[in-house]
Design a protein around this motif. Structure first.
Motif, PDB file in Angstrom:
ATOM      1  N   ASN A  95       0.985  -1.198  -0.015  1.00  0.00           N
ATOM      2  CA  ASN A  95       0.057  -0.010   0.022  1.00  0.00           C
ATOM      3  C   ASN A  95       0.867   1.229  -0.163  1.00  0.00           C
ATOM      4  N   ARG A  96       1.982   1.384  -0.930  1.00  0.00           N
ATOM      5  CA  ARG A  96       2.733   2.446  -1.036  1.00  0.00           C
ATOM      6  C   ARG A  96       2.043   3.611  -1.716  1.00  0.00           C
ATOM      7  N   VAL A  97       1.980   4.707  -1.331  1.00  0.00           N
ATOM      8  CA  VAL A  97       1.290   5.789  -1.876  1.00  0.00           C
ATOM      9  C   VAL A  97       1.924   7.272  -1.550  1.00  0.00           C
ATOM     10  N   PHE A  98       2.275   8.175  -2.581  1.00  0.00           N
ATOM     11  CA  PHE A  98       2.719   9.543  -2.398  1.00  0.00           C
ATOM     12  C   PHE A  98       1.977  10.417  -3.307  1.00  0.00           C
ATOM     13  N   ASP A  99       2.182  11.650  -2.954  1.00  0.00           N
ATOM     14  CA  ASP A  99       1.530  12.706  -4.106  1.00  0.00           C
ATOM     15  C   ASP A  99       2.542  13.540  -4.631  1.00  0.00           C
ATOM     16  N   TYR A 100       2.178  13.739  -5.805  1.00  0.00           N
ATOM     17  CA  TYR A 100       2.887  14.996  -6.546  1.00  0.00           C
ATOM     18  C   TYR A 100       2.071  16.086  -6.208  1.00  0.00           C
ATOM     19  N   ASN A 101       2.734  17.100  -5.919  1.00  0.00           N
ATOM     20  CA  ASN A 101       2.243  18.445  -5.541  1.00  0.00           C
ATOM     21  C   ASN A 101       3.053  19.474  -5.801  1.00  0.00           C
ATOM     22  N   PHE A 102       2.573  20.811  -5.823  1.00  0.00           N
ATOM     23  CA  PHE A 102       3.379  22.033  -5.916  1.00  0.00           C
ATOM     24  C   PHE A 102       2.836  23.229  -5.147  1.00  0.00           C
ATOM     25  N   VAL A 103       3.745  24.122  -4.917  1.00  0.00           N
ATOM     26  CA  VAL A 103       3.251  25.605  -4.397  1.00  0.00           C
ATOM     27  C   VAL A 103       4.149  26.330  -5.220  1.00  0.00           C
ATOM     28  N   PHE A 104       3.487  27.493  -5.037  1.00  0.00           N
ATOM     29  CA  PHE A 104       4.356  28.759  -5.821  1.00  0.00           C
ATOM     30  C   PHE A 104       3.961  29.915  -5.188  1.00  0.00           C
ATOM     31  N   ASN A 105       4.763  30.928  -5.623  1.00  0.00           N
ATOM     32  CA  ASN A 105       4.820  32.399  -5.297  1.00  0.00           C
ATOM     33  C   ASN A 105       4.989  33.221  -6.417  1.00  0.00           C
ATOM     34  N   THR A 106       5.118  34.546  -6.597  1.00  0.00           N
ATOM     35  CA  THR A 106       5.135  35.201  -7.636  1.00  0.00           C
ATOM     36  C   THR A 106       6.782  34.975  -8.280  1.00  0.00           C
ATOM     37  N   GLN A 107       7.465  34.510  -7.631  1.00  0.00           N
ATOM     38  CA  GLN A 107       8.939  34.173  -8.021  1.00  0.00           C
ATOM     39  C   GLN A 107       9.642  33.036  -8.087  1.00  0.00           C
ATOM     40  N   ASN A 108       8.740  32.024  -7.651  1.00  0.00           N
ATOM     41  CA  ASN A 108       9.291  30.552  -7.645  1.00  0.00           C
ATOM     42  C   ASN A 108       8.226  29.520  -7.711  1.00  0.00           C
ATOM     43  N   ILE A 109       8.302  28.349  -8.177  1.00  0.00           N
ATOM     44  CA  ILE A 109       7.489  27.271  -8.035  1.00  0.00           C
ATOM     45  C   ILE A 109       8.587  25.950  -7.339  1.00  0.00           C
ATOM     46  N   GLU A 110       7.707  25.113  -6.629  1.00  0.00           N
ATOM     47  CA  GLU A 110       8.178  24.014  -6.006  1.00  0.00           C
ATOM     48  C   GLU A 110       7.482  22.825  -6.345  1.00  0.00           C
ATOM     49  N   ILE A 111       8.084  21.935  -6.935  1.00  0.00           N
ATOM     50  CA  ILE A 111       7.276  20.637  -7.338  1.00  0.00           C
ATOM     51  C   ILE A 111       7.803  19.624  -6.266  1.00  0.00           C
ATOM     52  N   ARG A 112       6.919  19.010  -5.383  1.00  0.00           N
ATOM     53  CA  ARG A 112       7.595  18.099  -4.525  1.00  0.00           C
ATOM     54  C   ARG A 112       6.719  17.020  -4.245  1.00  0.00           C
ATOM     55  N   ILE A 113       7.160  15.894  -3.550  1.00  0.00           N
ATOM     56  CA  ILE A 113       6.666  14.658  -3.191  1.00  0.00           C
ATOM     57  C   ILE A 113       6.233  14.736  -1.695  1.00  0.00           C
ATOM     58  N   ASP A 114       4.750  14.705  -1.594  1.00  0.00           N
ATOM     59  CA  ASP A 114       4.324  15.052  -0.214  1.00  0.00           C
ATOM     60  C   ASP A 114       3.596  13.459   0.348  1.00  0.00           C
ATOM     61  N   ASP A 115       3.342  13.439   1.596  1.00  0.00           N
ATOM     62  CA  ASP A 115       2.672  12.609   2.193  1.00  0.00           C
ATOM     63  C   ASP A 115       2.960  10.965   2.012  1.00  0.00           C
ATOM     64  N   GLU A 116       4.260  10.847   1.549  1.00  0.00           N
ATOM     65  CA  GLU A 116       4.624   9.425   1.262  1.00  0.00           C
ATOM     66  C   GLU A 116       4.436   8.699   2.706  1.00  0.00           C
ATOM     67  N   ASN A 117       3.933   7.310   2.728  1.00  0.00           N
ATOM     68  CA  ASN A 117       3.684   6.622   3.670  1.00  0.00           C
ATOM     69  C   ASN A 117       4.701   5.393   3.936  1.00  0.00           C
ATOM     70  N   PHE A 118       5.910   5.626   3.318  1.00  0.00           N
ATOM     71  CA  PHE A 118       7.033   4.947   3.049  1.00  0.00           C
ATOM     72  C   PHE A 118       8.330   5.377   2.967  1.00  0.00           C
ATOM     73  N   ASN A 119       9.435   4.988   3.179  1.00  0.00           N
ATOM     74  CA  ASN A 119      10.877   5.322   3.027  1.00  0.00           C
ATOM     75  C   ASN A 119      11.168   5.465   1.576  1.00  0.00           C
ATOM     76  N   LEU A 120      11.058   6.637   0.896  1.00  0.00           N
ATOM     77  CA  LEU A 120      11.524   6.601  -0.536  1.00  0.00           C
ATOM     78  C   LEU A 120      12.785   5.953  -0.942  1.00  0.00           C
ATOM     79  N   PRO A 121      13.838   6.349  -0.451  1.00  0.00           N
ATOM     80  CA  PRO A 121      15.257   5.719  -0.762  1.00  0.00           C
ATOM     81  C   PRO A 121      15.299   4.261  -0.528  1.00  0.00           C
ATOM     82  N   THR A 122      14.700   3.786   0.186  1.00  0.00           N
ATOM     83  CA  THR A 122      14.677   2.363   0.535  1.00  0.00           C
ATOM     84  C   THR A 122      13.533   1.323   0.048  1.00  0.00           C
ATOM     85  N   ASP A 123      12.547   2.013   0.054  1.00  0.00           N
ATOM     86  CA  ASP A 123      11.135   1.251  -0.254  1.00  0.00           C
ATOM     87  C   ASP A 123      10.751   1.290  -1.535  1.00  0.00           C
ATOM     88  N   LEU A 124      11.573   1.787  -2.640  1.00  0.00           N
ATOM     89  CA  LEU A 124      11.268   1.763  -3.885  1.00  0.00           C
ATOM     90  C   LEU A 124      12.370   0.968  -4.695  1.00  0.00           C
TER      91      LEU A 124
END
Length: 185
Positions: A95-124
């Motif tokens: 049941n591994r799940v994570f979200d691609y998400n983003f936040v921004f302001n007038t100068q920058n955008i950040e695309i990120r991985i949120d809410d992972e329910n497992f350890n990304l580097p070891t469990d993929l």
């Protein structure tokens, strides 16, 4: 004399009321030459050292809507935020799940991985890392917040389905050959 003044007054009011209708209000929709929809591609790799964030400086007008799509395969774009459900494999958590998400302001955008329910580097698996983390391409689409310039309930026009990338391109008449390509991290 008083009766004549009364009739003249009523006649003037009636004439004024009759001549003041709103049927001649014509709204001319001109061409808007200063509101331009834009598209930019950002390619980057999510890593532990970057807190699983791809960051890119952009000049985003405050009057624009920011839409972000992830390149899934070929020319298939999927709108984010998006939850990714990873199939179960041997020797990895279920049941591994994570979200691609983003936040921004007038100068920058950040695309990120949120809410992972497992350890990304070891469990993929290495294949999953290549599919979901390495060299990910995102298309940022900036469109005007009110492209029609029309407001009010009487003048509503059909809106676009922002989750359908192709509908957005068609609705805003975007030229995919002019997409600016940026490399992050």
């Amino acid at each position: 004399m008083k009766k004549i003044l009364l009739f003249l007054f009523l006649g003037a009011v009636g004439f004024t009321a009759y001549s003041c209708d709103n049927n001649d209000d014509v709204v001319v929709q001109g061409t808007d030459y200063d509101t331009i929809s834009q598209m930019k591609d950002i390619t980057g790799t999510f890593s532990n050292s970057g807190n699983y964030t791809i960051s890119q400086g952009l000049n985003i007008p405050t009057t624009d809507v920011v839409l972000v799509y992830r390149l899934v395969a070929g020319n298939v774009w999927q709108q984010i935020p998006k939850s990714v459900y990873i199939p179960d494999v041997n020797n990895k958590p279920t049941n591994r799940v994570f979200d691609y998400n983003f936040v921004f302001n007038t100068q920058n955008i950040e695309i990120r991985i949120d809410d992972e329910n497992f350890n990304l580097p070891t469990d993929l698996t290495s294949g999953e890392i290549a599919t979901y983390l390495n060299n990910q391409t995102f298309r940022i689409v900036l469109v005007p917040a009110n492209a029609t310039g029309v407001g009010g309930a009487k003048n509503k026009q059909a809106s676009v389905d922002y989750s359908d990338y192709n509908a957005v391109v068609k609705y805003y008449n975007l030229d995919e050959s002019k997409v600016q390509v940026l490399k992050a991290n």
